[in-house]
Structure formats: structure tokens, C-alpha cells
Write an enzyme that holds these catalytic residues in place. Structure first.
Site, short mmCIF file in Angstrom:
data_model
loop_
_atom_site.label_atom_id
_atom_site.label_comp_id
_atom_site.label_asym_id
_atom_site.label_seq_id
_atom_site.Cartn_x
_atom_site.Cartn_y
_atom_site.Cartn_z
N SER A 60 0.79 -1.24 0.00
CA SER A 60 0.00 0.00 0.00
C SER A 60 0.82 1.28 0.00
CB SER A 60 -0.95 0.01 1.21
OG SER A 60 -2.09 -0.77 0.93
N LYS A 63 0.16 3.83 -2.59
CA LYS A 63 -0.81 4.93 -2.46
C LYS A 63 -0.14 6.30 -2.27
CE LYS A 63 -4.54 2.00 -0.62
NZ LYS A 63 -3.91 0.73 -0.29
N SER A 120 -5.78 3.28 4.63
CA SER A 120 -5.23 2.55 3.49
C SER A 120 -6.30 1.78 2.73
CB SER A 120 -4.13 1.58 3.96
OG SER A 120 -3.31 1.18 2.88
N LYS A 223 2.97 6.81 4.65
CA LYS A 223 2.13 5.67 4.29
C LYS A 223 2.78 4.34 4.66
CE LYS A 223 -1.61 4.10 2.79
NZ LYS A 223 -1.39 3.12 3.89
#
Length: 381
Positions: A60, A63, A120, A223
Site C-alpha cells: 500500500s 498509495k 489505506s 504511508k
């Protein structure tokens, strides 16, 4: 002869010490993560790296790029945070972490971006991708185009969420570049620093997956990511004063290790380096005489904030040398170079910054000339 040998040994030792000083410190990290990097956000200088260009699945952390394209769309006015996005069947079908969007459900860009940054959410990522580009496929094309423009050479995105997919990879260096670009969009910090929140009028709770927000002084992004293939990944950033560092780790064996090792890298940065703003955007650094123009003078300004990265304690050695043109001849366009600022660390030139015109100046006509003559006469009398 003996003196020459001793001198050579001393010089070699000094050079070796300078070259290996940071590397020796970094080697003591003994990081368990597969790859890692520490980058200064203002200058892009790499302060530590381990397998920094190795192509790995980012989970993730993908992202980071998704959020960058969302912020670009917001800052350009293409979309607004109040826009309502209708959930497609494709977004509904996303697995992994999600906020369980229903087909046809409407949610604002604000709540979807919040869900991506904090929770997320894969379904929210795809919903935003479709809203911005029309389809996830088109959005992924934009992701890869943006990556190339930023110099990310070891990146190939296949989706907007980071869910496992063949040939979906990037590197810690590339993610650091993308993260560096993301943090230039100040509006993203509203979402990155939000620890506890909710969507659907408080019915669905969100808790930020970035535990450094609670644990690390100055942490304000970015993130996390994890899959069985990628293991545990993190792009982390922290700011203290004017100094911001970005630490990225991929392939950590467990969640705690990724936070611990990112913290080690950030600690190293803050302990040994500092960022100093040496030029201020929009500030006037002098005036230049304009010949044959409707105006007599034009200001020399800097087009952007400029920073230098220094070892702790070196900031007292920084000096500026401003040089501007004695005159320019009209017409002059906004952005025309009319001077420079040279930045020195002691006697060493480390940066040269152009100074530009902050306005257009047309060539003078007969009426402008008459006004100048009249004004000159009034001033003398």
C-alpha cells in the site's frame, strides 16, 4: 622521503575518513529490512541507502503516488474535496483493507482521501482513481507517467491500491522521490496527520496506520503497507524546524521493525544534518534600472524557496553574494533573469540561484516619456 610518505598517509587517512564517515555510521544500523533509504526532502540528497534501487513490491505504499495524483487534481482545480464520487462495481470488488463501499454509494473526495491516507482503503483508492481519470487503467497510466517525470526509473505500477499483481514494483529510492513531491502539496498533511477520525457521519471509524504519529517527534506522514509478498513497508517523514527527512523501508520482517528502522534513519538525519533556507520565494533582493520602459525600475526576486543541507554546526559559515544587472532594456517579461544569488559555505560555492523580474514592463511610448519628464520637473521644483 620519509616526510613524503608520512604526509601521503595523513592525507589518505583524512580523505578516507571524510568519504567513509557517514557510511561507517550507517553500517552500524544493521537493518533487517530488504532495502532502505534516507533522503533530505528539501534538496533530494541521499544520506543513507541500502539496496535503494532494487525493484520490490511496495504493497500500500503505492498509495503515495495515488495521493500525489489526487493532490495534483485538487490543487489544479480539476476536482474539489466536496465533490461526490459514486462507487463503481470495480471499486466495490476491491479486496484487502477497505471501508466497504457499496455499489452506487456516494462519498466525498474529502472522505475518500481521508480513508486512503489513514486507513489505506483499497476501494477508496480505486474510487478516486476512476473519478480523476475515468478508469483505474487510465489512472495507472498517469501514475507511471508521473513516476518517469520525477526520475523514478525502477517503478512500474499496475494498480492504484498496491494489491499484489504481477510486474507491480518500485524501489525505496523511487518512493522517496514520489514522497518528496507529495509533501510539496501542503494540503495533504490534513489527511496524513489525522490520527483518529470517521466517515459516514461517524458510523465508520478510521485509525491511522502510521504509528510514528504517536511515537516520533515531528512525524507527519506518510504511508504504511504490507502483504505476504512485500512484507512490511513504510514511507515515513518528519519535520523539525526547516529540516524534513524522508525514510523509506521495504521488506521489514514485522510491523514494529519497519517503524523502528525508519526511526533510526530519521534519528541519524536529525542528529547529523540540518536544512537551512537560504533564499525566500517572492522576496525582493534588489532593483534594476529599466531603459526605454514604461517603468524606471523593476524588482529582482527569487522564484522559489531554496535550501541547502548542512552538517550540524555549519550554518554559521553560510554567506550570500547578490549580483544584479545594472540595467535592462524594455520590453521585459515576468521571469526574465536579471541577477543571481551565490551561496557559499565558507569559501566554497554550493548553490547559485537566479533572480528574476516579477512583472512585465512594456516599451515606453511618447506619453510615458512625457510623464517621466513632467515627474522629473516636479521633483526638482
Amino acid at each position: 622521503m620519509l616526510k613524503k610518505i608520512v604526509s601521503f598517509i595523513l592525507i589518505f587517512t583524512l580523505i578516507y575518513t571524510i568519504i567513509t564517515e557517514d557510511i561507517a555510521y550507517a553500517d552500524n544500523f544493521n537493518l533487517k529490512s530488504k532495502s532502505a533509504i534516507l533522503m533530505d526532502a528539501s534538496t533530494g540528497k541521499v544520506l543513507y541507502e541500502k539496496n535503494s534501487h532494487e525493484e520490490l513490491p511496495p504493497a500500500s505504499v503505492t498509495k503515495v503516488m495515488t495521493m500525489l495524483l489526487v493532490m495534483k487534481a485538487l490543487d489544479s482545480g480539476k476536482i474539489k474535496t466536496t465533490d461526490k464520487v459514486v462507487t463503481s462495481e470495480h471499486a466495490f470488488d476491491m479486496g484487502g483493507t477497505q471501508i466497504y463501499l457499496e455499489i452506487g454509494e456516494e462519498m466525498t473526495v474529502d472522505d475518500l482521501l481521508k480513508s486512503v491516507a489513514m486507513n489505506s482503503a483499497n476501494d477508496a483508492s480505486v474510487a478516486l482513481a476512476e473519478y480523476i481519470s475515468g478508469s483505474e487503467e487510465k489512472f495507472v497510466e498517469e501514475m507511471n507517467k508521473c513516476a518517469k517525470e520525477l526520475g523514478a526509473k525502477n517503478t512500474n505500477f499496475k494498480n492504484a491500491s498496491g494489491l499484489p499483481e504481477k510486474d507491480h514494483y518500485t524501489s525505496v529510492y523511487d518512493i522517496a522521490l514520489i514522497s518528496r513531491e507529495l509533501v510539496k502539496h501542503k494540503g495533504i498533511f490534513k489527511y496524513l496527520t489525522d490520527k483518529i477520525d470517521s466517515v459516514r457521519n461517524g458510523k465508520f471509524s478510521l485509525a491511522n496506520t502510521n504509528k510514528l504519529l504517536w511515537r516520533y517527534q515531528g512525524a507527519d506522514g506518510i504511508k504504511t503497507g504490507s502483504t505476504s509478498e512485500a512484507l512490511y513497508c513504510l514511507s515515513a517523514t518528519a519535520k523539525r524546524g526547516d529540516t524534513r527527512f524522508i525514510a523509506v523501508v521495504f521488506g521489514a520482517p514485522d510491523s514494529n521493525t519497519r517503524f523502528k528502522e525508519a526511526s533510526k534513519l530519521l534519528d541519524y538525519g536529525f542528529a547529523n544534518f540540518e536544512t537551512k533556507k537560504v533564499v525566500e520565494s517572492g522576496k525582493t533582493y534588489g532593483a534594476v534600472k529599466v531603459l526605454k520602459g514604461e517603468k524606471d525600475y523593476i524588482n529582482a526576486v527569487a522564484n522559489s524557496d531554496e535550501y541547502v543541507l548542512l552538517k550540524k554546526g555549519e550554518s554559521k559559515n553560510i554567506k550570500q553574494e547578490i549580483s544584479i544587472n545594472k540595467y535592462v532594456e524594455a520590453p521585459i517579461k515576468v521571469g526574465s533573469k536579471i541577477g543571481t544569488i551565490k551561496i557559499y559555505n565558507g569559501n566554497n560555492l554550493i548553490k547559485t540561484v537566479p533572480l528574476i523580474s516579477n512583472q512585465n514592463v512594456k516599451k515606453s511610448n511618447i506619453f510615458d516619456n512625457l510623464r517621466k519628464v513632467y515627474r522629473s520637473w516636479i521633483e526638482k521644483n
